[in-house]
Design a protein around this motif. Structure first.
Motif, PDB file in Angstrom:
ATOM      1  N   LEU A 138       1.654   4.424  -2.075  1.00  0.00           N
ATOM      2  CA  LEU A 138       0.526   4.776  -1.219  1.00  0.00           C
ATOM      3  C   LEU A 138       0.137   6.221  -1.495  1.00  0.00           C
ATOM      4  O   LEU A 138       0.988   7.066  -1.762  1.00  0.00           O
ATOM      5  CB  LEU A 138       0.893   4.595   0.262  1.00  0.00           C
ATOM      6  CG  LEU A 138       1.395   3.213   0.661  1.00  0.00           C
ATOM      7  CD1 LEU A 138       1.832   3.211   2.119  1.00  0.00           C
ATOM      8  CD2 LEU A 138       0.330   2.158   0.412  1.00  0.00           C
ATOM      9  N   THR A 139      -1.157   6.522  -1.404  1.00  0.00           N
ATOM     10  CA  THR A 139      -1.606   7.888  -1.701  1.00  0.00           C
ATOM     11  C   THR A 139      -1.585   8.803  -0.486  1.00  0.00           C
ATOM     12  O   THR A 139      -1.682  10.011  -0.631  1.00  0.00           O
ATOM     13  CB  THR A 139      -3.024   7.878  -2.310  1.00  0.00           C
ATOM     14  OG1 THR A 139      -3.902   7.192  -1.422  1.00  0.00           O
ATOM     15  CG2 THR A 139      -3.021   7.195  -3.671  1.00  0.00           C
ATOM     16  N   SER A 140      -1.471   8.229   0.707  1.00  0.00           N
ATOM     17  CA  SER A 140      -1.358   9.034   1.923  1.00  0.00           C
ATOM     18  C   SER A 140      -0.744   8.180   3.025  1.00  0.00           C
ATOM     19  O   SER A 140      -0.602   6.966   2.873  1.00  0.00           O
ATOM     20  CB  SER A 140      -2.729   9.561   2.370  1.00  0.00           C
ATOM     21  OG  SER A 140      -3.488   8.524   2.947  1.00  0.00           O
ATOM     22  N   CYS A 143      -2.960   5.257   4.152  1.00  0.00           N
ATOM     23  CA  CYS A 143      -3.188   4.122   3.245  1.00  0.00           C
ATOM     24  C   CYS A 143      -2.330   2.931   3.635  1.00  0.00           C
ATOM     25  O   CYS A 143      -1.195   3.088   4.077  1.00  0.00           O
ATOM     26  CB  CYS A 143      -2.852   4.512   1.813  1.00  0.00           C
ATOM     27  SG  CYS A 143      -4.061   5.605   1.084  1.00  0.00           S
ATOM     28  N   ARG A 144      -2.871   1.760   3.443  1.00  0.00           N
ATOM     29  CA  ARG A 144      -2.158   0.515   3.713  1.00  0.00           C
ATOM     30  C   ARG A 144      -1.939  -0.294   2.428  1.00  0.00           C
ATOM     31  O   ARG A 144      -1.054  -1.127   2.365  1.00  0.00           O
ATOM     32  CB  ARG A 144      -2.941  -0.353   4.716  1.00  0.00           C
ATOM     33  CG  ARG A 144      -3.133   0.309   6.050  1.00  0.00           C
ATOM     34  CD  ARG A 144      -1.836   0.358   6.837  1.00  0.00           C
ATOM     35  NE  ARG A 144      -1.987   1.147   8.048  1.00  0.00           N
ATOM     36  CZ  ARG A 144      -1.342   2.277   8.287  1.00  0.00           C
ATOM     37  NH1 ARG A 144      -0.516   2.780   7.413  1.00  0.00           N
ATOM     38  NH2 ARG A 144      -1.523   2.930   9.411  1.00  0.00           N
ATOM     39  N   LYS A 145      -2.776  -0.053   1.425  1.00  0.00           N
ATOM     40  CA  LYS A 145      -2.726  -0.838   0.188  1.00  0.00           C
ATOM     41  C   LYS A 145      -2.159   0.032  -0.940  1.00  0.00           C
ATOM     42  O   LYS A 145      -2.606   1.164  -1.137  1.00  0.00           O
ATOM     43  CB  LYS A 145      -4.142  -1.291  -0.155  1.00  0.00           C
ATOM     44  CG  LYS A 145      -4.238  -2.160  -1.378  1.00  0.00           C
ATOM     45  CD  LYS A 145      -5.692  -2.598  -1.603  1.00  0.00           C
ATOM     46  CE  LYS A 145      -5.839  -3.407  -2.856  1.00  0.00           C
ATOM     47  NZ  LYS A 145      -5.897  -2.625  -4.065  1.00  0.00           N
ATOM     48  N   HIS A 147      -1.684   1.786  -4.434  1.00  0.00           N
ATOM     49  CA  HIS A 147      -2.694   2.296  -5.361  1.00  0.00           C
ATOM     50  C   HIS A 147      -2.468   1.703  -6.754  1.00  0.00           C
ATOM     51  O   HIS A 147      -1.503   2.054  -7.440  1.00  0.00           O
ATOM     52  CB  HIS A 147      -2.623   3.822  -5.399  1.00  0.00           C
ATOM     53  CG  HIS A 147      -3.772   4.468  -6.080  1.00  0.00           C
ATOM     54  ND1 HIS A 147      -3.902   4.482  -7.446  1.00  0.00           N
ATOM     55  CD2 HIS A 147      -4.838   5.123  -5.584  1.00  0.00           C
ATOM     56  CE1 HIS A 147      -5.004   5.144  -7.766  1.00  0.00           C
ATOM     57  NE2 HIS A 147      -5.595   5.541  -6.652  1.00  0.00           N
TER      58      HIS A 147
END
Length: 165
Positions: A138-140, A143-145, A147
């Protein structure tokens, strides 16, 4: 040895493996007022932070292949050209690779029923979770999905580690 993998799409990523440690960056993007493009200055800085000039680094980067539209093909070609220009100018040891070639060492595409296609994104996520179990992709925190660009970049870096020792 530092092995670097680049998924050069606008939603791509950069991954580096050094001494078993994985480092990740999303592809830096710049909007030129008309469209998004790879930010070459930020990308150059990211690569400079990973690359060692004593020949202990190698970069594998994805070359564009097969797009669903002319617009996508133009975008992929532009991103590839920007990445490749940096690698050439900086004289980095490098090798372009198709997605099919690096994917081949991680999974075999099964014969699919008519009208169905193999989900390479799901296969990539499964393999990345096996290889790097502590990474959440995750990028943060919002985020849920996972990357896709970071996942592909990490697998490209792992391909690089296996092939360019």
């Amino acid at each position: 040895m530092i092995h670097i993998g680049i998924d050069n799409g606008l939603s791509g990523g950069i991954a580096a493996i050094e001494d078993g440690t994985l480092s990740l960056d999303v592809m830096p993007i710049l909007n030129d007022g008309k469209k998004n493009r790879v930010d070459v200055i930020k990308l150059m800085r990211i690569l400079q932070s990973y690359y060692r000039s004593d020949c202990s680094s190698f970069i594998v980067y994805e070359s564009p292949a097969g797009s669903k539209s002319v617009k996508a093909a133009v975008s992929m070609a532009d991103s590839f050209a920007r990445v490749e220009a940096i690698l050439i100018i900086e004289r980095y040891r490098r090798e372009p690779i198709t997605s099919r070639k690096w994917q081949k060492i991680f999974w075999t595409v099964p014969k699919m029923p008519k009208g169905k296609s193999f989900d390479t994104k799901a296969a990539a996520l499964n393999k990345a979770r096996q290889l790097f179990p502590n990474q959440d992709w995750l990028t943060s925190s919002r985020c849920r999905k996972p990357h896709d660009g970071l996942i592909d970049a990490a697998l490209i870096a792992e391909y690089c580690r296996r092939v360019y020792k």
